[in-house]
Design an enzyme around this catalytic site. Structure first.
Site, PDB file in Angstrom:
ATOM      1  N   SER A 183       0.732  -1.236   0.147  1.00  0.00           N
ATOM      2  CA  SER A 183      -0.050   0.089  -0.091  1.00  0.00           C
ATOM      3  C   SER A 183       0.848   1.404   0.117  1.00  0.00           C
ATOM      4  CB  SER A 183      -0.877  -0.096   1.211  1.00  0.00           C
ATOM      5  OG  SER A 183      -1.543   1.015   0.977  1.00  0.00           O
ATOM      6  N   ASP A 281      -7.730  -2.657  -7.575  1.00  0.00           N
ATOM      7  CA  ASP A 281      -7.634  -2.438  -6.145  1.00  0.00           C
ATOM      8  C   ASP A 281      -8.587  -1.605  -5.533  1.00  0.00           C
ATOM      9  OD1 ASP A 281      -4.534  -1.881  -4.487  1.00  0.00           O
ATOM     10  OD2 ASP A 281      -6.176  -0.344  -4.331  1.00  0.00           O
ATOM     11  N   HIS A 349      -6.606  -5.161  -1.543  1.00  0.00           N
ATOM     12  CA  HIS A 349      -5.553  -4.278  -1.534  1.00  0.00           C
ATOM     13  C   HIS A 349      -4.525  -4.864  -0.509  1.00  0.00           C
ATOM     14  CE1 HIS A 349      -3.837  -0.224  -1.513  1.00  0.00           C
ATOM     15  NE2 HIS A 349      -3.788  -0.286  -0.166  1.00  0.00           N
TER      16      HIS A 349
END
Length: 415
Positions: A183, A281, A349
């Site tokens: 991330s 995502d 994600h």
């Protein structure tokens, strides 16, 4: 009876020996998860390296062994960004902005696991998790004070302080190294990949990996540059521009903040780079493509929670987003012999630290390869790894196409 007691005693002795030989900084819970203790960087203050609230930065280190004793994997923690004084002050009072609020023990799973059956290529490396507490992907360098409030935007200094703390612990003699992150931490890998090589021996094999860090400079459904505006605020507030790649900013003189986006910075990265990302995502879906500001009536709410509920027009928008992501990686990178990528069609994600998605019997696959296999094949040059999944809804190996409503809301609150 005596024989039974002897057997019990033997088992107790074996368990005791196993605990004694375990590193004092690790412990295994009942379900055999590896828990690793936090290390504060005590000399960070000498470098001016502080979390948002002024607390010391930290990392978790689990030592390598055997053939991996001189190999290092560094994993940046993720957790979004703050782009205003208010949001950063709020963040400073949470685990995202202060080591005072962080868990002192972290689970090491997926790419951080020390189990060969769960992490076949990196299980015996020195594995480090860099805790995230600056709000700008370890890249800012500024201080804010107005007489009553004080904020440290010292991500770049935190990065440097952690590296300098690890060098005498063996990183300085590394033979192989992988800089990774998930991330906002995946974005950190893009931002620090070139710099990482400067700390390591010239003979070391150094490569970088980004998991869910390829954030797009994309217009939202209202044709606004919501993410670009957000990034500009982050770069300005954190004094981040001077730490972006100089070659990139020189080529983007009018908009240097664009170099915060991987699609513009990628071609200036010299070490081999691997991109692990979902083409759908969910963070980007919910915050870049369809941010709340672009959908005030909530027409996309059902689609966000369940792709099967998307109408044909919404599905077409998602497919265009997928196409733009693949195009943004660039044809030159696509055909690079040293680079690699694994772009699947799971609505999620971050996939490298979850054991279920990294390497398990039912892990997501593209062309029958798990993420762990694809990354390992790329790092060790066993096989070219440039996997792009077919578009949704053809994917059948995703564990969860999209998180549950409760899990999704909890995840989004952390940003």
């Amino acid at each position: 009876m005596a024989t039974t007691m002897m057997n019990v005693n033997a088992v107790l002795v074996a368990i005791t020996l196993a605990l004694l030989t375990c590193s004092p900084r690790c412990i295994y819970s009942d379900d055999q998860r590896l828990m690793v203790n936090m290390t504060l960087v005590r000399n960070a203050s000498a470098l001016g390296a502080f979390c948002l609230d002024g607390s010391l930065p930290a990392y978790h280190l689990h030592r390598g062994f055997g053939g991996g004793a001189r190999n290092w994997l560094l994993q940046f923690e993720g957790g979004g960004w703050c782009n205003s004084i208010k949001s950063c002050l709020d963040r400073a009072n949470t685990r995202r902005g202060s080591t005072r609020y962080m868990s002192k023990w972290e689970v090491f799973s997926g790419i951080l696991s020390n189990n060969a059956s769960l992490n076949p290529d990196f299980y015996n490396w020195n594995r480090v998790k860099l805790r995230y507490c600056d709000g700008a992907s370890f890249a800012g360098d500024a201080v804010y004070k107005n007489g009553t409030s004080l904020l440290y935007f010292r991500g770049q200094k935190i990065w440097e302080a952690i590296i300098l703390d690890l060098l005498p612990k063996g990183l300085g003699q590394a033979r192989k190294a992988l800089l990774s992150g998930s991330s906002a931490g995946g974005l950190s890998s893009f931002l620090h990949c070139n710099n990482f090589t400067k700390y390591l021996p010239s003979t070391a094999s150094v490569k970088c990996l980004s998991d869910a860090g390829f954030f797009l400079d994309e217009r939202d459904i209202s044709s606004n540059h919501t993410m670009r505006s957000f990034v500009k605020d982050v770069v300005s507030l954190h004094g981040l521009e001077k730490n972006l790649d100089e070659n990139c900013t020189a080529s983007s003189l009018n908009f240097p903040e664009l170099c915060f986006f991987p699609q513009y910075a990628l071609k200036f990265i010299t070490p081999p780079f691997f991109i692990l990302n979902s083409a759908y995502d969910v963070y980007q879906f919910h915050h870049i493509l369809v941010p709340p500001s672009a959908d005030p009536q909530g027409h996309w709410n059902r689609c966000k929670l369940n792709p099967a509920a998307c109408n044909p027009q919404q599905l077409n928008t998602l497919q265009e987003f997928r196409r733009d992501m693949i195009v943004a990686m660039g044809l030159s990178y696509k055909y690079s012999r040293r680079g690699g990528f694994f772009i699947n069609s799971c609505f999620g994600h971050g996939q490298s630290e979850s054991q279920d998605s990294w390497f398990a019997a039912d892990s997501p696959r593209v062309h029958n390869r798990t993420i762990a296999e694809a990354v390992g094949d790329w790092y060790f040059s066993r096989r070219a790894t440039k996997e792009i999944d077919c578009p949704y809804p053809c994917e059948t190996t995703c564990i969860n196409l999209i998180p549950s409503t409760q899990a999704l809301l909890q995840d989004l609150r952390s940003y």
